[in-house]
Design an enzyme around this catalytic site. Sequence first.
Site, mmCIF file in Angstrom:
data_model
loop_
_atom_site.group_PDB
_atom_site.id
_atom_site.type_symbol
_atom_site.label_atom_id
_atom_site.label_comp_id
_atom_site.label_asym_id
_atom_site.label_seq_id
_atom_site.Cartn_x
_atom_site.Cartn_y
_atom_site.Cartn_z
ATOM 1 N N GLU A 57 27.675 7.963 12.123
ATOM 2 C CA GLU A 57 28.632 6.972 12.136
ATOM 3 C C GLU A 57 28.397 6.320 10.763
ATOM 4 O O GLU A 57 27.461 5.741 10.481
ATOM 5 C CB GLU A 57 28.733 5.941 13.285
ATOM 6 C CG GLU A 57 29.744 5.069 13.468
ATOM 7 C CD GLU A 57 30.029 4.303 14.640
ATOM 8 O OE1 GLU A 57 30.821 4.965 15.333
ATOM 9 O OE2 GLU A 57 29.211 3.603 15.205
ATOM 10 N N LYS A 59 29.200 2.994 9.634
ATOM 11 C CA LYS A 59 29.419 1.640 10.063
ATOM 12 C C LYS A 59 28.706 0.521 9.165
ATOM 13 O O LYS A 59 27.488 0.540 9.228
ATOM 14 C CB LYS A 59 28.720 1.505 11.601
ATOM 15 C CG LYS A 59 28.889 0.211 12.463
ATOM 16 C CD LYS A 59 28.225 0.583 13.832
ATOM 17 C CE LYS A 59 28.005 -0.608 14.362
ATOM 18 N NZ LYS A 59 27.271 -0.707 15.761
ATOM 19 N N LYS A 120 37.400 5.458 14.566
ATOM 20 C CA LYS A 120 36.673 4.588 15.356
ATOM 21 C C LYS A 120 37.435 3.079 15.401
ATOM 22 O O LYS A 120 37.277 2.570 14.288
ATOM 23 C CB LYS A 120 35.327 4.466 15.263
ATOM 24 C CG LYS A 120 34.325 3.738 15.898
ATOM 25 C CD LYS A 120 34.095 4.208 17.245
ATOM 26 C CE LYS A 120 33.021 3.529 18.192
ATOM 27 N NZ LYS A 120 31.538 3.502 17.379
ATOM 28 N N GLU A 169 36.296 6.673 25.578
ATOM 29 C CA GLU A 169 34.908 6.091 26.043
ATOM 30 C C GLU A 169 35.198 5.099 27.660
ATOM 31 O O GLU A 169 36.037 4.341 27.817
ATOM 32 C CB GLU A 169 34.833 4.970 25.174
ATOM 33 C CG GLU A 169 33.796 4.049 25.289
ATOM 34 C CD GLU A 169 33.422 3.176 23.876
ATOM 35 O OE1 GLU A 169 33.222 3.700 22.839
ATOM 36 O OE2 GLU A 169 33.628 1.960 24.059
ATOM 37 N N ASN A 189 29.654 4.701 26.781
ATOM 38 C CA ASN A 189 29.214 3.783 25.944
ATOM 39 C C ASN A 189 27.985 2.957 26.567
ATOM 40 O O ASN A 189 28.150 2.585 27.637
ATOM 41 C CB ASN A 189 30.143 2.691 25.454
ATOM 42 C CG ASN A 189 29.654 1.906 24.213
ATOM 43 O OD1 ASN A 189 28.687 1.990 23.913
ATOM 44 N ND2 ASN A 189 30.828 1.423 23.772
ATOM 45 N N GLU A 219 27.114 7.239 23.473
ATOM 46 C CA GLU A 219 27.307 6.437 22.585
ATOM 47 C C GLU A 219 26.571 5.005 22.558
ATOM 48 O O GLU A 219 26.394 4.567 23.535
ATOM 49 C CB GLU A 219 28.768 5.851 22.535
ATOM 50 C CG GLU A 219 29.880 7.144 22.565
ATOM 51 C CD GLU A 219 31.123 6.281 22.577
ATOM 52 O OE1 GLU A 219 31.744 5.409 22.063
ATOM 53 O OE2 GLU A 219 31.925 7.140 23.704
ATOM 54 N N SER A 220 25.782 4.832 21.296
ATOM 55 C CA SER A 220 25.266 3.573 20.998
ATOM 56 C C SER A 220 23.783 3.320 21.614
ATOM 57 O O SER A 220 23.628 4.014 22.510
ATOM 58 C CB SER A 220 26.042 2.273 21.691
ATOM 59 O OG SER A 220 27.436 2.315 21.189
#
Length: 262
Positions: A57, A59, A120, A169, A189, A219-220
């Site tokens: 990603e 970000k 995103k 998500e 997530n 995710e994350s």
Amino acid sequence: MADILEEIVAHKRLEVQRFKERLSEREIHRRVEPLLDVPTASMKEALQASASGIIAEFKRKSPSKGWIKEDGKAEEIPLAYQQNGAAALSILTDEKYFGGDDAFIETARRAGVQIPILYKNFVIDEYQLFQARLCGASAVLLIAADLTRQDCRSLLHTAHELGLEVLLEMHSEPELEYADFEPDMCGINNRNLGTFITDVQNSFRLAAQLPKEAVKVSESGISDPDTVKALRLAGFRGFLIGENFMKTAAPGQALAAFIEKL
């Protein structure tokens, strides 16, 4: 802590209205129409074929941490991710909270990025799907927590009409019913979008409740190759990692080192 997601979505509605005033819906439809004959790279297929499944990603900022890499260049880092083994990319396009921009995807494409790119953002309006297609995205994120079932179904249908895949998500057990809409990929997530508290165990808790055939994405909060190995055993094929790479001096090299440990 105040619910950050509610604040973001409220601002997003105002932002989308401003976008429509600058570029009408009719005009953005006209600009996207010629693109519909050009197929996009499949993120779903890329994850299924990849040995690592890493979605790297781009970000630059987050609401909870502030600037992560304010000087991060869209013409450099996404390409470095591609060159160092990313299966796909995720590029933040929300400006106010994540320091992103649609132009970052356009810039990455011009720099030579050919692998799938996830748009995103907090998509709440069909207009944003046209923005995603126009800037060169392959897939778009839909977040169950900020959409009604009807809106989610409608946006998913429109995304597919535009040739975009959907990463849907979810974060909690009640949201898993959205998987009934059969998105291209089902994301879990690990970060609560209301409080921004992160717990990777969320993916392990919810994985078995997703459809068996779903292409699952965690995710994350993923910072350890051993976590990716364990998630893969739990059925995940995609692993969205941003901050762990972006906070380093050379995100592409950090990705390569991470994949080597896998």
